[in-house]
Design an enzyme around this catalytic site. Structure first.
Site, PDB file in Angstrom:
ATOM      1  N   ASN A  32       6.712  25.796   9.286  1.00  0.00           N
ATOM      2  CA  ASN A  32       7.641  25.120  10.197  1.00  0.00           C
ATOM      3  C   ASN A  32       8.520  26.086  10.981  1.00  0.00           C
ATOM      4  O   ASN A  32       9.359  25.650  11.756  1.00  0.00           O
ATOM      5  CB  ASN A  32       8.515  24.127   9.421  1.00  0.00           C
ATOM      6  CG  ASN A  32       7.725  22.912   8.965  1.00  0.00           C
ATOM      7  OD1 ASN A  32       6.594  22.710   9.384  1.00  0.00           O
ATOM      8  ND2 ASN A  32       8.301  22.111   8.090  1.00  0.00           N
ATOM      9  N   CYS A  48      -0.412  15.039  13.079  1.00  0.00           N
ATOM     10  CA  CYS A  48      -0.653  14.339  11.809  1.00  0.00           C
ATOM     11  C   CYS A  48      -0.320  12.850  11.941  1.00  0.00           C
ATOM     12  O   CYS A  48       0.649  12.493  12.591  1.00  0.00           O
ATOM     13  CB  CYS A  48       0.222  14.938  10.707  1.00  0.00           C
ATOM     14  SG  CYS A  48      -0.472  16.392   9.923  1.00  0.00           S
ATOM     15  N   ASP A  60       8.686  16.278   3.016  1.00  0.00           N
ATOM     16  CA  ASP A  60       7.447  16.974   2.643  1.00  0.00           C
ATOM     17  C   ASP A  60       7.356  17.248   1.141  1.00  0.00           C
ATOM     18  O   ASP A  60       6.282  17.554   0.642  1.00  0.00           O
ATOM     19  CB  ASP A  60       7.328  18.304   3.405  1.00  0.00           C
ATOM     20  CG  ASP A  60       6.971  18.092   4.865  1.00  0.00           C
ATOM     21  OD1 ASP A  60       6.688  16.943   5.246  1.00  0.00           O
ATOM     22  OD2 ASP A  60       6.968  19.066   5.629  1.00  0.00           O
ATOM     23  N   VAL A  78      12.603   9.367   6.423  1.00  0.00           N
ATOM     24  CA  VAL A  78      12.355  10.321   7.508  1.00  0.00           C
ATOM     25  C   VAL A  78      11.114   9.945   8.322  1.00  0.00           C
ATOM     26  O   VAL A  78      11.149   9.892   9.545  1.00  0.00           O
ATOM     27  CB  VAL A  78      12.242  11.756   6.953  1.00  0.00           C
ATOM     28  CG1 VAL A  78      11.977  12.746   8.089  1.00  0.00           C
ATOM     29  CG2 VAL A  78      13.527  12.146   6.208  1.00  0.00           C
TER      30      VAL A  78
END
Length: 442
Positions: free
Chosen positions: A24, A121, A311, A333
Site C-alpha cells: 500500500n 479487487c 485487511d 470500511v
C-alpha cells in the site's frame, strides 16, 4: 491458463518469513518519483505484481526504471516524462486502479493525464468520482473520452480547501501528490492517516514538499515550484505481517515474521492476544504462535487507522471459527468484504452474515442492504474444499483455512495472491506447508 494449488491441510506452519516494503506504499512512492526534477531511489521493494504494473506504467510515460540485481532497489529517473496513449496505459494497467494516482504528477510535469476505465479487487464500490472531484477542486478540467477520462490543467493547478466525506486512503494520496506542486496552500480535512500515508509524506518531504499533519485528520500542504528526488526505505507491509500471524494462530504453528513492526500493528496485536495468540517482539521482527488452550471469541469492529484494519479482518475470521463461543465482526470500511466467507462455510465454518450494524457504532452501511456484519460460532472442524480465490486478503484467508483443515483442498485464481504477497509459494513451502502447484489445462 491458470494454476491449480493443491493443499493437504492439518500441518502447523513453523519457521521464518521475511516481509518487505508495503504493497500500500511502494506503488505510490514509485508514482511520486514523477514529481521530481532528479532521479529517486526506493529501497526494500517487494517482488509483487503491483510493482511490475507501476514499472510498466512509468516506462510508457518515459520514466526510466532500473532495478539493482543484488539489492532489488529501484532507481527512477523522470527526466524524459511524456504522454502515453490509452492503449499503452491499458496494456500495463490491467485491472489496477493505480493509474488514477498518476493524474496530479503528470499534470505538473506534462500538463495532461489520461485514465482508462478502471478495474480492481471486487470488494466494494470504490468510485473514482472522489478522485475526479478532488482534481477539479485544484482547477483540473476533466473530460470523458472513448475508453477513459482525459484530465488537463490549462491554467495550472492551485491549492484548494477540501474535506473528505470519509477518510479514503486513495483520495488522501491523490491530494498529496497533486497539492505538493500546486500554487498556494491546500488544506485537507477528514484525511486518512494510515502509516503508509505518513511514509508517503516522508518521501514527499525528502523531495522538498512542505506538509503538516495535524492531530484532527487535517493535512496542510504549502505548494512549492520544484521537487528533487528521494532516497527512501519503504516501511514493511503490516498486512502481510498480520496475515502470517493469523496463519500461525489458525494452523497452531509458530512463525517468526522478520520485518514486522510493532508500531504499525498495535491494534492487531491487542486483538491477537485477546483471542489467545502469543507474540514476542524484537528489534528485527515479531514471533507469533498459538498460545495453547482454547481460542477466545470476541466482538470486533474494523475501522480506518488507528483502528483495526479491514485487511486484517479476513484472515482473523478463520481464527475466530476455531474460538470457543460466538464472535461478532462488524465491517465498516468495505461494504462487500464478507463475500469470502462462502468458501469458509463450505469448509465447515459456522458464519452468518447480517445487514444490521452489529457493533457499538452504527456505520455508513447500516441502512443500505449490505451484508456487513458476521456472527461466527465455534469451534468447528474445517475440512478440505475446492475454491476460487476472489480477492487478495480473502484469498489468503481461504488458503490458511485450507492449511488448517483436515483433508485436501484445491484452489484456483492463485495469481491474485501474487499482487500483494511476495514469493508466496516459496514462503509457504519454507514454513512446511504440504502444497503443490500445477498448471491447469486449456
Amino acid at each position: 491458463m491458470g494454476n491449480l494449488l493443491t493443499i493437504n491441510g492439518g500441518k502447523p506452519l513453523e519457521g521464518r518469513v521475511t516481509v518487505r516494503g508495503a504493497k500500500n506504499l511502494v506503488p505510490k512512492a514509485m508514482v511520486a518519483s514523477l514529481l521530481g526534477s532528479k532521479p529517486s531511489v526506493l529501497r526494500n521493494v517487494p517482488e509483487i505484481r503491483d510493482v511490475d504494473i507501476v514499472t510498466g506504467l512509468l516506462s510508457v510515460h518515459g520514466v526510466k526504471v532500473s532495478k539493482d540485481p543484488e539489492t532489488g532497489d529501484l532507481s527512477l529517473d523522470p527526466a524524459d516524462t511524456k504522454s502515453a496513449t490509452s492503449s499503452e496505459i491499458d496494456a500495463h494497467a490491467g485491472d489496477s486502479r493505480i493509474p488514477i494516482l498518476f493524474c496530479g504528477p503528470l499534470m505538473h510535469s506534462i500538463g495532461e493525464a489520461f485514465i482508462p476505465d478502471l478495474g480492481g479487487c471486487k470488494i466494494g464500490d470504490r468510485p473514482i468520482d472522489f478522485h475526479l472531484t478532488v482534481l477539479r477542486n485544484f482547477g483540473a478540467v476533466v473530460e470523458k473520452r472513448p475508453g477513459g477520462i482525459h484530465i488537463s490543467a490549462p491554467k495550472g493547478l492551485t491549492g484548494a480547501k477540501l474535506e473528505l466525506p470519509y477518510p479514503s486512503v486513495g483520495a488522501t494520496e491523490q491530494v498529496l501528490l497533486t497539492a505538493v506542486k500546486a500554487e498556494g496552500i491546500t488544506e485537507l480535512k477528514g484525511a486518512a492517516v494510515e502509516p503508509e500515508i505518513h511514509d508517503l509524506i516522508h518521501i514527499l518531504q525528502k523531495m522538498g514538499a512542505i506538509i503538516t499533519v495535524q492531530t484532527d485528520r487535517t493535512i496542510r500542504i504549502e505548494g512549492v515550484n520544484e521537487l528533487s528526488g528521494f532516497n527512501h526505505q519503504a516501511i514493511p507491509d503490516r498486512n502481510e505481517s498480520a496475515s502470517w500471524a493469523s496463519a500461525a494462530l489458525v494452523t497452531q504453528g509458530d512463525i517468526y515474521v522478520e520485518g514486522a513492526m510493532q508500531r504499525d500493528l498495535t491494534a492487531f496485536l491487542n486483538i491477537y492476544r485477546k483471542i489467545g495468540g502469543e507474540f514476542e517482539v524484537d528489534d528485527h521482527g515479531i514471533r507469533f504462535w498459538h498460545g495453547g488452550g482454547s481460542l477466545k471469541p470476541l466482538v470486533l469492529e474494523t475501522n480506518v487507522h488507528p483502528g483495526f484494519m479491514t485487511d486484517w479482518q479476513q484472515p482473523l475470521v478463520v481464527a475466530l471459527s476455531q474460538a470457543e463461543g460466538v464472535s461478532i465482526v462488524h465491517e465498516t470500511v468495505y461494504e462487500n468484504r464478507f463475500g469470502f466467507t462462502d468458501a469458509l462455510v463450505r469448509m465447515g465454518a459456522s458464519i452468518q452474515l447480517h445487514r444490521e450494524c452489529l457493533g457499538s457504532v452504527p456505520c455508513r452501511f447500516g441502512q443500505r442492504n449490505f451484508l456487513h456484519s458476521a456472527v461466527i460460532s465455534g469451534p468447528t472442524e474445517l475440512h478440505g474444499a475446492d475454491f476460487d480465490i476472489p480477492d487478495l486478503r480473502g484469498g489468503f484467508s481461504h488458503l490458511i483455512a485450507a492449511l488448517a483443515a483436515q483433508g485436501t483442498s484445491r484452489a484456483t485464481g492463485i495469481e491474485i495472491i501474487n499482487r500483494g504477497y511476495e514469493k508466496f509459494m516459496d514462503k509457504l513451502i519454507g514454513l512446511g506447508a504440504d502444497v503443490e502447484l500445477s498448471s491447469l489445462g486449456r
